[in-house]
Enzyme design. Structure first.
Site, PDB file in Angstrom:
ATOM      1  N   GLU A  49       0.888  -0.614  -5.236  1.00 50.91           N
ATOM      2  CA  GLU A  49      -0.165   0.394  -5.411  1.00 50.91           C
ATOM      3  C   GLU A  49       0.559   1.719  -5.595  1.00 50.91           C
ATOM      4  O   GLU A  49       1.057   2.307  -4.640  1.00 50.91           O
ATOM      5  CB  GLU A  49      -1.078   0.419  -4.176  1.00 50.91           C
ATOM      6  CG  GLU A  49      -2.299   1.299  -4.373  1.00 50.91           C
ATOM      7  CD  GLU A  49      -2.472   2.365  -3.312  1.00 50.91           C
ATOM      8  OE1 GLU A  49      -3.538   2.992  -3.291  1.00 50.91           O
ATOM      9  OE2 GLU A  49      -1.541   2.592  -2.503  1.00 50.91           O
ATOM     10  N   ASP A  89       0.828  -1.204   0.000  1.00 49.04           N
ATOM     11  CA  ASP A  89       0.000   0.000   0.000  1.00 49.04           C
ATOM     12  C   ASP A  89       0.866   1.259   0.000  1.00 49.04           C
ATOM     13  O   ASP A  89       1.952   1.283   0.575  1.00 49.04           O
ATOM     14  CB  ASP A  89      -0.895  -0.003   1.248  1.00 49.04           C
ATOM     15  CG  ASP A  89      -1.720   1.257   1.341  1.00 49.04           C
ATOM     16  OD1 ASP A  89      -2.611   1.432   0.495  1.00 49.04           O
ATOM     17  OD2 ASP A  89      -1.460   2.085   2.237  1.00 49.04           O
TER      18      ASP A  89
END
Length: 669
Positions: free
Chosen positions: A382, A328
């Protein structure tokens, strides 16, 4: 020095060769430093979880903690009435580490404990940084570490598992909101009720959010406090292990949404000020706090921090059997600005000295380590800026991720739905957007993820249908808005999923057009779980139209999975006409045809293809998926010769394509 393949594959990177080589060398030098010039492996180095934290030994217990700024540390818990006692006092050993050895009867499975850490000028309660089990008291809401040493720990039945990545079909999910009831769901409920749904829907991978312990449920798991502890609000470590093992038995890989981009500010529960040094784990000065996330940024230049984070990667692979990670917030890690307020218009923006080389080095080493521990592991970044080389091999000069998220695609679909009337949807623009990617990097394409489902945003179906979802989703009561929404929902997914070059992702429930947004329990909604769940009864009810979208999604994935090497097959555009709003492309023996025109159907619309017989294998307009059934899908389509195209070995495939429909045809002869 030989030119790296990253630059050979993209000559536009040549002006930045020095920067690319510098980053590559930095990672190699750091690896040599951490592994004592190769005398041990990166995996050997990343075994901190076997040393730090609490461990049962042959004759008792041993506990260790890294706290260089501490002057004294006590372990306190239910076993000593939470009091500082000399026999529970840790001893300082080397390199800022502390240790205590305890007899077997000093504590037992299930006991709660914490540290009381003293430093010059202060002291405080702390949860150990390497704690593998952290629980919250229901009444007081206070978090404590818990001794986790069951007599019969869970043993995996499926010891070796190789993920199916041909292609990777990811079901992004959240354990707590995966159930129908207005409550926090559990690992067991997910294993028993949700996993079978995912298997039936045809996905071969689940990406689980919010695994690492986080104090605030509403953070969606992104404000982590205990990096080695699986969130106890969903159940026990053994129950999570059984969930992963069961998924493997169904042929489903399990990857974890790992958060190494920042940490929660909390001091008692987290690492914010562990031993009176606010910079023990985090950058000093202005770089310590993330300006947008109200969180703390790791100091990737410290070997001890690299050790902590790399060990964290290995821990989840080895101890739980995860098959990899979706990292993330990678953009936030890569840039001093965290990517905030930057446009990233040209290659110079990636090599202008505003990048955090320490973070780049860490990510490169993390990917090396993960694949050293498990060669079949999957890593996904991401990342929104488009940093070149992110998903290129480390030996080629890249950062080593297997895939990067195609974050442009959901943004494009939402912008199109929000800002353009149907007559202005341009197939040429759509095709460019879903195929715009670097040739040497695999991507995960998706129409929408959890980001689009949260309060403050809207899912695709909610943007398309909005309030009519509450009144006209009953079969026989659909209106124009509902029919349009369902038709475009299928077409958007089909275009996104059939142009992949790596994998496809869907967020839990979006495959059937789950209504409304996600709103976690909080003070503003009276701590209600009403919107932090999935209403599976909607898709199960055959009197409603939701199942049309789910059935289409499952059949679409079936076709994608039947084509060997689908994601590696070139996507060849056959035709686009923005005036007609028609698009066609090929992959292997399959032809994909879209008519986005909201009003006009076309008869005998011709496409030049290789000669043969073509049969319809999927049609968004099929009544089984809520369509009108305007075309006869049993008809075989024979190509028609044209002397003008004999040399090209092309013939005309002529089709009837109704307005706002898409079809997949397969060449059968």
């Amino acid at each position: 020095m030989e030119t790296l393949n990253l630059i050979k594959n993209d000559p536009w990177l040549e002006p930045y060769e020095d920067a690319i080589n510098g980053r590559h060398q930095h990672a190699l030098e750091k690896e040599a430093e951490l592994t004592n010039k190769g005398k041990q492996t990166l995996s050997d180095f990343a075994s901190g979880y076997l040393y730090f934290g609490l461990h049962r030994t042959a004759d008792g217990w041993i506990f260790r903690e890294w706290a260089p700024n501490a002057t004294q540390i006590f372990i306190v818990g239910t076993f000593n009435d939470w009091k500082e006692e000399e026999k529970y006092s840790l001893k300082r050993i080397t390199n800022g580490n502390w240790e205590i050895k305890l007899p077997a009867d000093a504590m037992k499975h299930g006991d709660l404990y914490k540290l009381i850490v003293h430093w010059e000028g202060g002291c405080g309660e702390r949860i150990p940084a390497w704690a593998t089990r952290v629980v919250q008291d229901e009444q007081t809401k206070i978090f404590s570490a818990q001794v986790w040493a069951p007599e019969k720990p869970y043993k995996a039945k499926k010891r070796t598992f190789k993920p199916s990545v041909d292609p990777l079909l990811i079901y992004e999910c959240h354990i707590g909101m995966a159930q129908k009831d207005e409550k926090v769901g559990t690992y067991n409920e997910f294993r028993e009720k949700t996993l079978p749904r995912i298997a039936k829907a045809g996905y071969n991978c689940i990406q689980i959010m919010a695994i690492q312990e986080h104090p605030y449920y509403g953070s969606f798991g992104y404000h982590v406090s205990s990096f080695f502890a699986a969130s106890s609000r969903f159940g026990t470590p053994d129950e999570l292990k059984e969930l992963i093992d069961t998924a493997h038995g169904l042929g489903i890989a399990v990857i974890m949404d790992i958060v190494h981009s920042h940490a929660v500010k909390n001091e008692v529960e987290g690492l914010g000020n562990f031993a009176g040094d606010p910079n023990q784990y985090f950058y000093p000065g202005a770089r310590r706090e993330h300006p947008a996330w109200d969180s703390l940024c790791f100091d990737y230049g410290k070997n001890e921090v690299i050790h902590f984070l790399l060990s964290n990667c290995k821990y989840w692979l080895e101890e739980y059997g995860f098959d990899g990670f979706r990292f993330d917030g990678v953009t936030s890690m890569l840039y001093y600005s965290h990517g905030l307020g930057e446009a990233f218009c040209n290659y110079g923006d990636y090599f202008n000295g505003h990048q955090d080389d320490n973070a780049i080095c860490y990510l490169t080493l993390a990917n090396k380590l993960i694949h050293e521990v498990n060669a079949k592991a999957l890593t996904i970044a991401e990342e929104v800026s488009g940093m070149p080389g992110l998903a290129a091999k480390t030996e080629d000069g890249g950062y080593g991720f297997d895939y990067r998220m195609a974050m442009n695609i959901p943004d494009y679909w939402i912008k199109t739905i929000k800002e353009k009337i149907d007559e202005d949807w341009k197939p040429s623009s759509m095709f460019w957007e879903v195929t715009n990617r670097r040739k040497d990097e695999k991507t995960i394409s998706y129409a929408e993820s959890h980001d689009q489902a949260l309060v403050g945003d809207k899912t695709i179906i909610f943007r398309l249908i909005d309030a009519d979802m509450y009144w006209h989703m009953q079969k026989g009561d659909e209106n124009y808005i509902v029919n349009r929404g369902i038709a475009l929902h299928k077409m958007i997914r089909m275009l996104t999923a059939t142009t992949i070059n790596g994998g496809y992702l869907n967020f839990m429930g979006n495959e059937f057009g789950h209504p409304e947004w996600i709103d976690f329990p909080r003070e503003g909604n009276g701590w209600s779980c009403k919107y932090a769940r999935r209403q599976w009864d909607l898709v199960d009810n055959k009197n409603l139209t939701y199942h049309y979208m789910a059935d289409f999604d499952a059949d679409m994935l079936k076709i994608i999975k039947t084509v060997k090497g689908f994601q590696a097959t070139p996507v060849q555009e056959i035709w686009h006409n923005d005036g007609d709003q028609v698009l066609a492309y090929m992959r292997k023996d399959y032809v994909f045809v879209f008519n986005f025109n909201p009003k006009q159907s076309f008869t005998d619309y011709g496409f030049l293809v290789s000669p043969g017989t073509y049969e319809v294998v999927l049609n968004t307009d099929n009544p089984a998926y809520g369509g009108n059934g305007f075309a006869d899908d049993t008809v075989k389509h024979f190509t028609v010769a044209d002397p003008l195209y004999e040399k090209e070995k092309k013939e005309w495939l002529k089709l009837y394509i109704p307005a706002r429909t898409a079809v997949i045809l397969k060449k059968t002869k």
